[in-house]
Write a protein that holds these residues in place. Structure first.
Motif, PDB file in Angstrom:
ATOM      1  N   VAL A   1      58.576  50.793   7.868  1.00 22.36           N
ATOM      2  CA  VAL A   1      58.001  49.668   8.226  1.00 22.36           C
ATOM      3  C   VAL A   1      57.124  49.120   7.134  1.00 22.36           C
ATOM      4  O   VAL A   1      56.373  49.402   6.647  1.00 22.36           O
ATOM      5  N   VAL A   2      57.801  47.782   6.515  1.00 22.99           N
ATOM      6  CA  VAL A   2      56.906  47.004   5.454  1.00 22.99           C
ATOM      7  C   VAL A   2      56.142  46.273   5.920  1.00 22.99           C
ATOM      8  O   VAL A   2      56.810  45.091   6.538  1.00 22.99           O
ATOM      9  N   PRO A   3      54.595  46.208   6.184  1.00 27.66           N
ATOM     10  CA  PRO A   3      53.858  45.132   6.669  1.00 27.66           C
ATOM     11  C   PRO A   3      53.716  44.092   5.606  1.00 27.66           C
ATOM     12  O   PRO A   3      52.967  44.248   4.669  1.00 27.66           O
ATOM     13  N   VAL A   4      53.963  42.756   6.019  1.00 29.78           N
ATOM     14  CA  VAL A   4      53.693  41.869   5.077  1.00 29.78           C
ATOM     15  C   VAL A   4      52.691  40.699   5.778  1.00 29.78           C
ATOM     16  O   VAL A   4      52.874  40.342   6.990  1.00 29.78           O
ATOM     17  N   ASP A   5      52.043  39.980   5.016  1.00 27.55           N
ATOM     18  CA  ASP A   5      51.314  38.990   5.623  1.00 27.55           C
ATOM     19  C   ASP A   5      51.885  37.358   5.816  1.00 27.55           C
ATOM     20  O   ASP A   5      51.589  36.490   6.738  1.00 27.55           O
ATOM     21  N   THR A   6      53.099  37.226   5.043  1.00 26.44           N
ATOM     22  CA  THR A   6      53.467  35.782   5.331  1.00 26.44           C
ATOM     23  C   THR A   6      55.103  35.852   5.576  1.00 26.44           C
ATOM     24  O   THR A   6      55.547  36.875   5.010  1.00 26.44           O
ATOM     25  N   VAL A   7      55.525  34.776   6.161  1.00 23.82           N
ATOM     26  CA  VAL A   7      57.041  34.893   6.664  1.00 23.82           C
ATOM     27  C   VAL A   7      57.768  34.723   5.366  1.00 23.82           C
ATOM     28  O   VAL A   7      58.849  35.243   5.206  1.00 23.82           O
ATOM     29  N   ILE A   8      57.396  33.957   4.267  1.00 22.79           N
ATOM     30  CA  ILE A   8      57.892  33.631   3.214  1.00 22.79           C
ATOM     31  C   ILE A   8      58.301  35.009   2.469  1.00 22.79           C
ATOM     32  O   ILE A   8      59.429  35.424   1.975  1.00 22.79           O
ATOM     33  N   LYS A   9      57.259  35.934   2.380  1.00 25.77           N
ATOM     34  CA  LYS A   9      57.324  37.104   1.505  1.00 25.77           C
ATOM     35  C   LYS A   9      58.277  38.106   2.474  1.00 25.77           C
ATOM     36  O   LYS A   9      58.822  38.630   1.639  1.00 25.77           O
TER      37      LYS A   9
ATOM     38  N   LYS B   1      60.993  37.271   4.359  1.00 24.73           N
ATOM     39  CA  LYS B   1      62.060  36.667   3.897  1.00 24.73           C
ATOM     40  C   LYS B   1      62.530  37.333   2.551  1.00 24.73           C
ATOM     41  O   LYS B   1      63.687  37.607   2.223  1.00 24.73           O
ATOM     42  N   GLU B   2      61.811  37.195   1.440  1.00 34.29           N
ATOM     43  CA  GLU B   2      61.990  37.363   0.316  1.00 34.29           C
ATOM     44  C   GLU B   2      62.459  38.812   0.057  1.00 34.29           C
ATOM     45  O   GLU B   2      63.179  39.350  -0.750  1.00 34.29           O
ATOM     46  N   LEU B   3      61.485  39.804   0.719  1.00 35.01           N
ATOM     47  CA  LEU B   3      61.650  41.194   0.736  1.00 35.01           C
ATOM     48  C   LEU B   3      62.940  41.789   1.174  1.00 35.01           C
ATOM     49  O   LEU B   3      63.242  42.953   0.980  1.00 35.01           O
ATOM     50  N   ALA B   4      63.445  41.140   1.941  1.00 41.62           N
ATOM     51  CA  ALA B   4      64.309  41.840   3.228  1.00 41.62           C
ATOM     52  C   ALA B   4      65.846  41.828   2.411  1.00 41.62           C
ATOM     53  O   ALA B   4      66.395  40.799   1.934  1.00 41.62           O
ATOM     54  N   LYS B   5      66.415  43.097   2.193  1.00 40.50           N
ATOM     55  CA  LYS B   5      67.719  43.201   1.785  1.00 40.50           C
ATOM     56  C   LYS B   5      68.610  43.045   2.918  1.00 40.50           C
ATOM     57  O   LYS B   5      68.008  43.064   4.152  1.00 40.50           O
ATOM     58  N   GLU B   6      69.875  43.092   2.319  1.00 36.63           N
ATOM     59  CA  GLU B   6      71.005  42.837   3.494  1.00 36.63           C
ATOM     60  C   GLU B   6      70.795  43.847   4.496  1.00 36.63           C
ATOM     61  O   GLU B   6      71.125  43.371   5.816  1.00 36.63           O
TER      62      GLU B   6
ATOM     63  N   HIS C   1      67.105  52.816  14.420  1.00 35.52           N
ATOM     64  CA  HIS C   1      67.399  54.232  13.880  1.00 35.52           C
ATOM     65  C   HIS C   1      67.627  53.952  12.507  1.00 35.52           C
ATOM     66  O   HIS C   1      68.799  53.262  12.461  1.00 35.52           O
ATOM     67  N   GLY C   2      67.233  54.586  11.512  1.00 29.16           N
ATOM     68  CA  GLY C   2      67.695  54.722  10.097  1.00 29.16           C
ATOM     69  C   GLY C   2      67.515  53.401   9.502  1.00 29.16           C
ATOM     70  O   GLY C   2      67.881  53.190   8.076  1.00 29.16           O
ATOM     71  N   LYS C   3      66.994  52.470   9.995  1.00 21.60           N
ATOM     72  CA  LYS C   3      66.691  51.034   9.355  1.00 21.60           C
ATOM     73  C   LYS C   3      65.349  50.807   9.000  1.00 21.60           C
ATOM     74  O   LYS C   3      64.391  51.379   9.485  1.00 21.60           O
ATOM     75  N   ARG C   4      65.446  50.127   7.520  1.00 21.62           N
ATOM     76  CA  ARG C   4      63.953  49.671   7.321  1.00 21.62           C
ATOM     77  C   ARG C   4      63.636  48.207   7.858  1.00 21.62           C
ATOM     78  O   ARG C   4      64.626  47.397   8.093  1.00 21.62           O
ATOM     79  N   ILE C   5      62.348  48.026   8.246  1.00 22.81           N
ATOM     80  CA  ILE C   5      62.104  46.870   8.855  1.00 22.81           C
ATOM     81  C   ILE C   5      60.755  46.368   8.329  1.00 22.81           C
ATOM     82  O   ILE C   5      59.860  46.684   7.752  1.00 22.81           O
ATOM     83  N   ILE C   6      61.019  44.690   7.903  1.00 19.67           N
ATOM     84  CA  ILE C   6      60.138  44.116   7.257  1.00 19.67           C
ATOM     85  C   ILE C   6      59.214  43.443   8.400  1.00 19.67           C
ATOM     86  O   ILE C   6      59.964  42.555   9.088  1.00 19.67           O
ATOM     87  N   LEU C   7      58.006  43.502   8.480  1.00 22.58           N
ATOM     88  CA  LEU C   7      57.268  42.792   9.587  1.00 22.58           C
ATOM     89  C   LEU C   7      56.234  42.105   9.241  1.00 22.58           C
ATOM     90  O   LEU C   7      55.262  42.358   8.396  1.00 22.58           O
ATOM     91  N   THR C   8      55.961  40.976   9.868  1.00 27.01           N
ATOM     92  CA  THR C   8      54.908  40.213   9.755  1.00 27.01           C
ATOM     93  C   THR C   8      54.449  39.613  10.873  1.00 27.01           C
ATOM     94  O   THR C   8      55.212  38.830  11.705  1.00 27.01           O
ATOM     95  N   THR C   9      52.946  39.733  11.067  1.00 26.54           N
ATOM     96  CA  THR C   9      52.341  39.275  12.438  1.00 26.54           C
ATOM     97  C   THR C   9      51.057  38.696  12.163  1.00 26.54           C
ATOM     98  O   THR C   9      50.487  38.664  10.943  1.00 26.54           O
ATOM     99  N   THR C  10      50.451  37.915  13.068  1.00 26.60           N
ATOM    100  CA  THR C  10      49.180  37.244  12.795  1.00 26.60           C
ATOM    101  C   THR C  10      48.314  37.907  12.408  1.00 26.60           C
ATOM    102  O   THR C  10      47.430  37.717  11.425  1.00 26.60           O
ATOM    103  N   ASN C  11      47.897  39.298  12.722  1.00 26.16           N
ATOM    104  CA  ASN C  11      46.781  39.925  12.556  1.00 26.16           C
ATOM    105  C   ASN C  11      46.888  41.273  11.783  1.00 26.16           C
ATOM    106  O   ASN C  11      46.347  41.676  10.770  1.00 26.16           O
ATOM    107  N   GLY C  12      47.705  42.122  12.622  1.00 25.14           N
ATOM    108  CA  GLY C  12      48.100  43.418  12.188  1.00 25.14           C
ATOM    109  C   GLY C  12      48.543  43.713  10.882  1.00 25.14           C
ATOM    110  O   GLY C  12      47.826  44.470  10.079  1.00 25.14           O
ATOM    111  N   THR C  13      49.590  43.014  10.343  1.00 26.94           N
ATOM    112  CA  THR C  13      49.983  43.298   9.148  1.00 26.94           C
ATOM    113  C   THR C  13      49.149  42.713   8.320  1.00 26.94           C
ATOM    114  O   THR C  13      49.099  43.339   7.052  1.00 26.94           O
ATOM    115  N   ARG C  14      48.405  41.823   8.539  1.00 23.85           N
ATOM    116  CA  ARG C  14      47.313  41.080   7.473  1.00 23.85           C
ATOM    117  C   ARG C  14      46.216  42.029   7.333  1.00 23.85           C
ATOM    118  O   ARG C  14      45.791  42.471   6.305  1.00 23.85           O
ATOM    119  N   GLY C  15      45.745  42.975   8.283  1.00 24.64           N
ATOM    120  CA  GLY C  15      44.895  44.133   8.302  1.00 24.64           C
ATOM    121  C   GLY C  15      45.325  45.260   7.511  1.00 24.64           C
ATOM    122  O   GLY C  15      44.614  45.553   6.684  1.00 24.64           O
TER     123      GLY C  15
END
Ligand SMILES: O=C(O)[C@H](CS(=O)(=O)O)OP(=O)(O)O
Ligand SMILES: [Mg+2]
Length: 239
Positions: free
Chosen positions: A45-53, A55-60, A91-105
């Motif tokens: 799970v890739v934690p990122v702070d912004t929605v733009i990031k 979307k940029e990071l997400a591969k197909e 299962h087997g998937k990479r997830i790019i996650l952005t939330t208001t607090n936790g991923t920023r932390g």
């Protein structure tokens, strides 16, 4: 073992994390969600702070998850409910996650020697991992928009209590805020769900239709899975 507890992300000073283990806690709901996704076989799970990031990071082949104002972000695969991150879905998937607090932390903690994700569902396992890592430890309660959230403090208290139990009382040394949070946890441990539901985030979750999330996120020690940040993604510690 020294464990400092910090009340919210705004109070966290990233330079003070150097050479330490940092456990980031966001019980409702980011760290509970990351733990659930990894427990159900996500490969990271890739934690990122912004929605733009995000979307940029997400591969197909990646999945996009996250929320703003508790709601799923338009175009994303999931919101921030741990119940969405089922084995079938992740299962087997990479997830790019952005939330208001936790991923920023988590992002704020990247200078640490190790960054772990803690929650009530993995409290004892988080305590064990922090002990194994043999570093001074900082527990960062994510809070909400830089304001303390009691459910995160109670979880910090749970982790401190587990560390005291595992190492012996005199070996668990914490700051005054940590002592207070352990007291809160000990008072609430027999009725965690009711206590968390009475917190402002618990009430907000119920109002937004996520009562089942509060129920799940209040369950103590459901899993041994402890996410640890490796490069840019969280993977299960010790595997
Ligand atoms: O989705 C959540 O549970 C919260 C939303 S809010 O910031 O509390 O409104 O995000 P999180 O980053 O998990 O605290
Ligand atoms: Mg939260």
């Amino acid at each position: 073992m020294h464990i400092e507890v910090i009340a919210n992300i705004g109070e966290a000073r990233s330079d003070e994390f150097l050479h330490k283990t940092v456990i980031v806690i966001d019980v409702l709901r980011a760290t509970s969600t990351i733990i659930t996704a990894l427990m159900n076989g996500s490969r990271g799970v890739v934690p990122v702070d912004t929605v733009i990031k995000a979307k940029e990071l997400a591969k197909e082949d990646d999945l996009l998850g996250g929320e703003r104002y508790c709601k799923k972000i338009p175009g994303f695969d999931f919101g921030n409910s741990p119940l969405e991150y089922t084995r079938e879905a992740v299962h087997g998937k990479r997830i790019i996650l952005t939330t208001t607090n936790g991923t920023r932390g988590i992002q704020k903690a990247i200078k640490a020697d190790r960054v772990l994700a803690g929650a009530i569902i993995n409290g004892r396992a988080s305590a064990l991992a922090a002990i194994e890592l043999k570093r001074d430890t900082v527990i960062v309660c994510a809070g909400t928009q830089d304001v303390f959230s009691l459910e995160d403090g109670i979880c910090a208290g749970l982790i401190l209590d587990e560390i005291a139990d595992l190492l012996g009382e005199p070996h668990m040394i914490t700051n005054d805020f940590g002592l207070a949070m352990r007291g809160c946890y000990l008072e609430a441990k027999s009725h965690l769900f009711e206590t968390i539901l009475a917190c402002s985030n618990g009430k907000k979750m119920k109002k937004s239709g996520f009562l089942a999330d509060v129920e799940l996120c209040s369950k103590m020690n459901l899993t041994d899975c402890v996410p640890v940040l490796e490069h840019d993604q969280m993977v299960p510690y010790g595997r």
